[in-house]
Write a protein that holds these residues in place. Structure first.
Motif, PDB file in Angstrom:
ATOM      1  N   LYS A  35       0.878  -1.234   0.200  1.00  0.00           N
ATOM      2  CA  LYS A  35       0.244   0.391   0.372  1.00  0.00           C
ATOM      3  C   LYS A  35       1.073   1.001  -0.073  1.00  0.00           C
ATOM      4  CE  LYS A  35      -2.790   0.752   3.908  1.00  0.00           C
ATOM      5  NZ  LYS A  35      -2.025   2.233   4.363  1.00  0.00           N
ATOM      6  N   ASP A  36       1.821   1.168   0.535  1.00  0.00           N
ATOM      7  CA  ASP A  36       2.831   2.794   0.836  1.00  0.00           C
ATOM      8  C   ASP A  36       3.875   2.745  -0.088  1.00  0.00           C
ATOM      9  OD1 ASP A  36       1.510   2.893   3.033  1.00  0.00           O
ATOM     10  OD2 ASP A  36       2.570   2.011   4.851  1.00  0.00           O
ATOM     11  N   PHE A  37       4.272   0.775  -0.803  1.00  0.00           N
ATOM     12  CA  PHE A  37       5.547   1.127  -1.786  1.00  0.00           C
ATOM     13  C   PHE A  37       4.831   0.938  -3.615  1.00  0.00           C
ATOM     14  CE2 PHE A  37       7.849   1.247   2.542  1.00  0.00           C
ATOM     15  CZ  PHE A  37       8.481   1.967   2.564  1.00  0.00           C
ATOM     16  N   GLY A  38       3.959   0.921  -3.145  1.00  0.00           N
ATOM     17  CA  GLY A  38       3.405   0.453  -4.640  1.00  0.00           C
ATOM     18  C   GLY A  38       3.656  -1.168  -5.446  1.00  0.00           C
ATOM     19  N   GLU A  39       3.091  -1.536  -5.933  1.00  0.00           N
ATOM     20  CA  GLU A  39       3.089  -3.060  -6.750  1.00  0.00           C
ATOM     21  C   GLU A  39       4.484  -3.110  -7.460  1.00  0.00           C
ATOM     22  OE1 GLU A  39       0.190  -3.868  -8.888  1.00  0.00           O
ATOM     23  OE2 GLU A  39      -1.452  -3.130  -7.248  1.00  0.00           O
ATOM     24  N   GLU A  40       5.457  -2.193  -7.275  1.00  0.00           N
ATOM     25  CA  GLU A  40       6.530  -1.867  -8.012  1.00  0.00           C
ATOM     26  C   GLU A  40       7.848  -2.589  -7.397  1.00  0.00           C
ATOM     27  OE1 GLU A  40       7.200  -1.438 -12.093  1.00  0.00           O
ATOM     28  OE2 GLU A  40       5.154  -2.130 -11.938  1.00  0.00           O
ATOM     29  N   ARG A  41       7.108  -2.039  -5.776  1.00  0.00           N
ATOM     30  CA  ARG A  41       8.352  -2.477  -5.247  1.00  0.00           C
ATOM     31  C   ARG A  41       8.148  -3.786  -4.315  1.00  0.00           C
ATOM     32  NH1 ARG A  41      10.665   2.558  -2.113  1.00  0.00           N
ATOM     33  NH2 ARG A  41      12.648   1.142  -1.341  1.00  0.00           N
ATOM     34  N   VAL A  42       6.704  -4.294  -3.713  1.00  0.00           N
ATOM     35  CA  VAL A  42       6.292  -5.338  -2.751  1.00  0.00           C
ATOM     36  C   VAL A  42       5.799  -5.897  -4.514  1.00  0.00           C
ATOM     37  CG1 VAL A  42       5.638  -5.818  -1.023  1.00  0.00           C
ATOM     38  CG2 VAL A  42       6.306  -3.939  -1.040  1.00  0.00           C
ATOM     39  N   ILE A  43       6.028  -7.399  -4.677  1.00  0.00           N
ATOM     40  CA  ILE A  43       6.055  -7.985  -5.727  1.00  0.00           C
ATOM     41  C   ILE A  43       5.024  -9.604  -5.197  1.00  0.00           C
ATOM     42  CG2 ILE A  43       5.766  -8.418  -8.159  1.00  0.00           C
ATOM     43  CD1 ILE A  43       8.899  -7.037  -7.580  1.00  0.00           C
ATOM     44  N   ASP A  44       3.666  -8.837  -5.733  1.00  0.00           N
ATOM     45  CA  ASP A  44       3.062 -10.422  -5.358  1.00  0.00           C
ATOM     46  C   ASP A  44       3.654 -11.276  -6.633  1.00  0.00           C
ATOM     47  OD1 ASP A  44       1.814 -10.699  -3.326  1.00  0.00           O
ATOM     48  OD2 ASP A  44      -0.106  -9.546  -3.729  1.00  0.00           O
ATOM     49  N   THR A  45       4.514 -12.715  -6.910  1.00  0.00           N
ATOM     50  CA  THR A  45       4.916 -12.572  -7.860  1.00  0.00           C
ATOM     51  C   THR A  45       3.768 -14.268  -8.184  1.00  0.00           C
ATOM     52  OG1 THR A  45       6.290 -14.732  -6.160  1.00  0.00           O
ATOM     53  CG2 THR A  45       7.350 -12.926  -6.506  1.00  0.00           C
ATOM     54  N   PRO A  46       4.345 -14.975  -9.322  1.00  0.00           N
ATOM     55  CA  PRO A  46       3.248 -16.257  -9.212  1.00  0.00           C
ATOM     56  C   PRO A  46       4.536 -17.434  -8.349  1.00  0.00           C
ATOM     57  CG  PRO A  46       4.890 -15.199 -11.764  1.00  0.00           C
ATOM     58  CD  PRO A  46       4.842 -14.375  -9.990  1.00  0.00           C
ATOM     59  N   LEU A  47       3.428 -18.838  -8.055  1.00  0.00           N
ATOM     60  CA  LEU A  47       4.046 -19.254  -7.176  1.00  0.00           C
ATOM     61  C   LEU A  47       5.028 -20.661  -7.402  1.00  0.00           C
ATOM     62  CD1 LEU A  47       1.493 -18.419  -5.685  1.00  0.00           C
ATOM     63  CD2 LEU A  47       0.698 -20.439  -5.149  1.00  0.00           C
ATOM     64  N   ALA A  48       6.255 -20.325  -7.638  1.00  0.00           N
ATOM     65  CA  ALA A  48       6.859 -20.892  -8.366  1.00  0.00           C
ATOM     66  C   ALA A  48       8.165 -20.130  -7.334  1.00  0.00           C
ATOM     67  CB  ALA A  48       7.415 -20.637  -9.534  1.00  0.00           C
ATOM     68  N   GLU A  49       9.123 -20.569  -6.399  1.00  0.00           N
ATOM     69  CA  GLU A  49      10.044 -21.072  -5.604  1.00  0.00           C
ATOM     70  C   GLU A  49      11.032 -20.544  -6.273  1.00  0.00           C
ATOM     71  OE1 GLU A  49       8.149 -22.665  -4.523  1.00  0.00           O
ATOM     72  OE2 GLU A  49       6.132 -21.432  -2.841  1.00  0.00           O
ATOM     73  N   SER A  50      11.865 -21.046  -7.254  1.00  0.00           N
ATOM     74  CA  SER A  50      12.961 -20.867  -7.992  1.00  0.00           C
ATOM     75  C   SER A  50      12.607 -19.936  -8.397  1.00  0.00           C
ATOM     76  CB  SER A  50      13.168 -22.358  -9.078  1.00  0.00           C
ATOM     77  OG  SER A  50      14.705 -22.300  -9.191  1.00  0.00           O
ATOM     78  N   GLY A  51      11.646 -19.576  -9.069  1.00  0.00           N
ATOM     79  CA  GLY A  51      11.366 -18.121 -10.310  1.00  0.00           C
ATOM     80  C   GLY A  51      11.457 -17.325  -9.765  1.00  0.00           C
ATOM     81  N   ILE A  52      11.451 -17.440  -7.916  1.00  0.00           N
ATOM     82  CA  ILE A  52      11.525 -15.886  -6.935  1.00  0.00           C
ATOM     83  C   ILE A  52      12.457 -15.743  -6.751  1.00  0.00           C
ATOM     84  CG2 ILE A  52      10.942 -14.902  -4.931  1.00  0.00           C
ATOM     85  CD1 ILE A  52       8.706 -16.644  -4.959  1.00  0.00           C
ATOM     86  N   VAL A  53      14.020 -16.817  -6.548  1.00  0.00           N
ATOM     87  CA  VAL A  53      14.738 -16.556  -6.535  1.00  0.00           C
ATOM     88  C   VAL A  53      15.524 -16.021  -8.012  1.00  0.00           C
ATOM     89  CG1 VAL A  53      17.111 -17.652  -5.136  1.00  0.00           C
ATOM     90  CG2 VAL A  53      14.911 -17.975  -3.729  1.00  0.00           C
ATOM     91  N   GLY A  54      14.921 -17.204  -8.930  1.00  0.00           N
ATOM     92  CA  GLY A  54      16.069 -16.695 -10.156  1.00  0.00           C
ATOM     93  C   GLY A  54      16.005 -15.301 -10.244  1.00  0.00           C
ATOM     94  N   THR A  55      14.640 -14.739 -10.585  1.00  0.00           N
ATOM     95  CA  THR A  55      14.285 -13.131 -10.967  1.00  0.00           C
ATOM     96  C   THR A  55      14.432 -12.416  -9.921  1.00  0.00           C
ATOM     97  OG1 THR A  55      12.068 -12.929  -9.630  1.00  0.00           O
ATOM     98  CG2 THR A  55      11.827 -14.003 -11.950  1.00  0.00           C
TER      99      THR A  55
END
Lengths: 325, 376
Positions: free
Chosen positions: A46-66
């Motif tokens: 809410k305070d920092f926006g969706e660009e800085r607080v990112i709801d990611t797809p449900l893929a842990e390797s994807g989260i760490v890799g990106t």
């Protein structure tokens, strides 16, 4: 001074880091609108926006890799792994990529990525939600591994971890999220990230713990005091690097040491502690270093997890055994 | 295993007979494609030819160096020169490359010192070049991992707010047909798609993942996978440097202007072994290699240059001599490359001082020094 739960202290620490550095990002599953399943990131999107607080797809390797890619572009991602048991899909990215890239580039690249992992049991969860996977990561060169145990450390350590140019695996004791303490959120006069602290001085036995086990050890020390035994409790805080100096100073005085962690004892972090203490304090030891931890079984169903987790009685039993040696 | 497991292998013509973008036939005839106009001057074509010949020669030299024991391993790009030079020359300076371990041709286009590539295969470093210097990331050995790094990097470019401006940067991720089975590649497709990241996925389908043929990775043409993720996929003749250039250029431009990801499947062939430790005679037919030889990426450019009188014998000789000289320098550089100092293993593990590194390095230094004392 502000009274904060450990969870809220994490939240305030993350907020402070995001305020101080526009490159700090928070990313993970459900970290945005929901604020994370433990609400650690509550209100940040809410305070920092969706660009800085990112709801990611449900893929842990994807989260760490990106997150690695974002770090290569100059960002400082703070990744939330929803539960300890879910870090394993990301283990490849953490171990083969995140941990080694600085070295592979001969120091040209730095990877300031923090991987936050709520860890440990005691919340009555289903399987894969109560694990203590720290030894997998302390065994991996290139990672820094820390574990907070209380609100004061949660607030400072998360900010220090984010400021680190090295990747940091950050363990949070999930069953202690609701523990409260007074936190000075204005001060930055913090204990260095990789220093251990003596949280209760004592004379007869040194108890070594980190994360959720610190509180259990403090309770054990309180009970022991009633029986006239003085236990010193050290909160290691950092597992890699390890502040062995603080440990050695203590064990040299007490001559007895019990390591306590929730992870299985076999090949657990306590094994490394026992070996190092033996090397350095051999002639001062009155008994072998003993370990109290989870059994070398998969984490049990939650109805019997209280028997699996180190508790006050099992710790005091180990203390007794150091005297019986 | 049931008979069903072979379904699709012999009977899916689209796997073997692709519809692909081609601008230069194997005979060196220029053909037009409505979506990919390309206007190259004679000099530009000569430059592409020069690139192709040089990277093939350098590759050949590296294979020879391996056979002679000077490199521990080499992943040859033989046959894939057009895919790499075409896509590599489509890049702008700002664009960022995430290669596998076979992109020596792309590295050439980015100006990366080829010796740095060799240092990895010689066992001197695990990489060692500065990715920022040429916008060319380190080689990635784990299949597919780099596609996620590329996607994250592209998400960073997005957050920088530069798309559509002169500072815009596209990211290109290289990988092979085998990698398309990796979870990380599929996760990168998901992330790139839902965040509309400015990235080009450049898949060199060289038909073989070590010994496994394409049918073991996919029952549909790889470029069609993109549709399932929600972004365009296109198949290009990977042995046609013109087509690779034009198709990649367009995809990169789409990325830079905020139009999201593209999957390019460069349909090509690994003429050599997977690496120097591999033996393709155990799993594929000579006839297949011979058929692909007729589609050679360099011969068709040469034919085009000759056909249009854009180059004469002297030019071809000059390029040949230059390539030989480059290879000679590579060989000399390789042979004179110093081994790393044993104590350097402790350096750069962490960016900030780490007590365990210091302790073990000191202990090991003392141990090494003890031999020197004994020798005295």
């Amino acid at each position: 001074m502000t009274t904060l739960t450990l969870g809220k202290a994490m939240n305030e620490g993350l907020r402070k880091a995001m305020e101080n550095d526009p490159k700090v990002l928070v990313m993970g599953e459900d970290v945005g609108k929901l604020g994370g399943v433990f609400r650690i990131t509550d209100g940040l999107q809410k305070d920092f926006g969706e660009e800085r607080v990112i709801d990611t797809p449900l893929a842990e390797s994807g989260i760490v890799g990106t997150a690695i890619g974002l770090a290569l572009r100059g960002y400082r991602p703070v990744v939330e792994i929803q539960f300890d048991g879910f870090v394993f899909p990301a283990a490849d990215q953490i171990i083969t990529q995140l941990a080694k890239m600085h070295m592979r580039s001969l120091g040209k690249l730095s990877l300031p990525v923090v991987v936050r992992i709520p860890c440990g049991g005691g919340i009555g969860a289903v399987e894969h939600h109560s694990e203590s996977p720290e030894a997998y990561f302390t065994h991996t060169a290139g990672l820094r591994v820390v574990a907070c145990s209380n609100p004061v450390d949660a607030y400072s350590m998360i900010q220090q971890a984010i400021a680190s140019p090295d990747p940091v695996i950050f363990f949070e004791p999930k069953r202690r999220y609701w523990e409260k303490a007074e936190v000075d959120v204005e001060s930055t006069d913090w204990t260095p990230l990789h220093s251990a602290t003596v949280v209760r001085p004592g004379e007869h036995v040194t108890l070594l713990a980190y994360g959720p086990s610190v509180k259990t050890c403090l309770e054990a020390a309180g009970a022991a005091a009633e029986e006239g035994r003085s236990l010193e409790v050290i909160d290691l805080r950092s597992l890699n690097p390890l502040d062995i100096g603080t440990v050695v100073e203590s064990v040299d005085r007490t001559g007895r040491c019990v390591v306590v962690h929730e992870a299985p004892v076999y090949n657990g972090f306590g094994a490394e502690l026992a070996a190092r203490i033996t090397e350095r304090c051999f002639y001062r030891l009155e008994s072998p270093v003993l370990r109290v931890g989870g059994f070398s079984t998969p984490y049990p169903p939650s109805r019997i997890e209280d028997q699996y987790l180190p508790d006050l009685d099992r710790i005091l039993d180990a203390v007794d055994r150091t005297f019986a040696w | 295993m049931t008979i069903d497991s072979v379904r699709g292998a012999p009977d899916t013509p689209e796997l073997a007979e692709p519809e692909l973008v081609q601008l230069l036939t194997p005979e060196g005839e220029r053909v037009e494609h409505p979506d990919y106009p390309l206007d190259l001057s004679a000099e530009e074509v000569r430059d592409l030819y020069r690139d192709l010949v040089n990277v093939r020669r350098l590759d050949l030299e590296s294979v020879a160096l391996t056979r002679q024991g000077e490199l521990g391993l080499w992943a040859s790009l033989l046959g894939q020169e057009a895919a790499q030079i075409g896509s590599g020359r489509a890049l702008s300076e700002n664009d960022m490359v995430f290669p596998t371990y076979r992109e020596h041709g792309v590295a050439w286009c980015r100006g990366v010192d080829q010796l740095k590539l060799l240092s990895m295969f010689r066992g001197v470093t695990h990489g060692g070049w500065d990715p920022a210097e040429h916008n060319f990331h380190l080689y990635t050995v784990v299949i597919g991992s780099q596609t996620l790094h590329a996607t994250g990097y592209a998400m960073g470019v997005q957050r920088d707010g530069v798309l559509g401006t002169p500072s815009a940067a596209a990211t290109i991720a290289y990988f092979g047909d085998g990698a398309t089975s990796q979870g990380d590649v599929n996760e990168s497709f998901v992330f790139a798609s839902v965040f509309n990241a400015p990235i080009v996925f450049f898949c060199q389908n060289n038909q073989w993942a070590i010994s496994e043929p394409l049918e073991r990775q996919s029952r549909i043409p790889l470029y069609r996978r993109a549709q399932g993720y929600g972004f365009p996929g296109i198949r290009v003749d990977g042995n046609d440097v013109f087509a690779c250039l034009a198709v990649t250029r367009k995809a990169l431009e789409n990325a830079r202007t905020g139009q999201g990801p593209t999957l390019i499947e460069a349909f090509t062939y690994r003429m050599g072994a997977h690496t120097t430790t591999d033996d393709p005679t155990r799993y594929r037919l000579k006839a297949e290699e011979e058929a692909w030889k007729l589609k050679d990426p360099i011969e068709r450019v040469k034919a085009y240059l000759v056909r249009n009188e854009f180059a004469d014998a002297a030019f071809f000789q000059k390029i040949e001599d230059e390539a030989k000289q480059t290879a000679r320098e590579l060989r000399e550089g390789c042979l004179s490359m110093p081994d790393p100092k044993p104590l350097s293993a402790f350096e750069h593990v962490y960016a900030e001082p780490h007590p365990l590194m210091t302790e073990e390095q000191e202990q090991f230094a003392a141990y090494l020094a003890s031999f020197e004392e004994e020798a005295r």
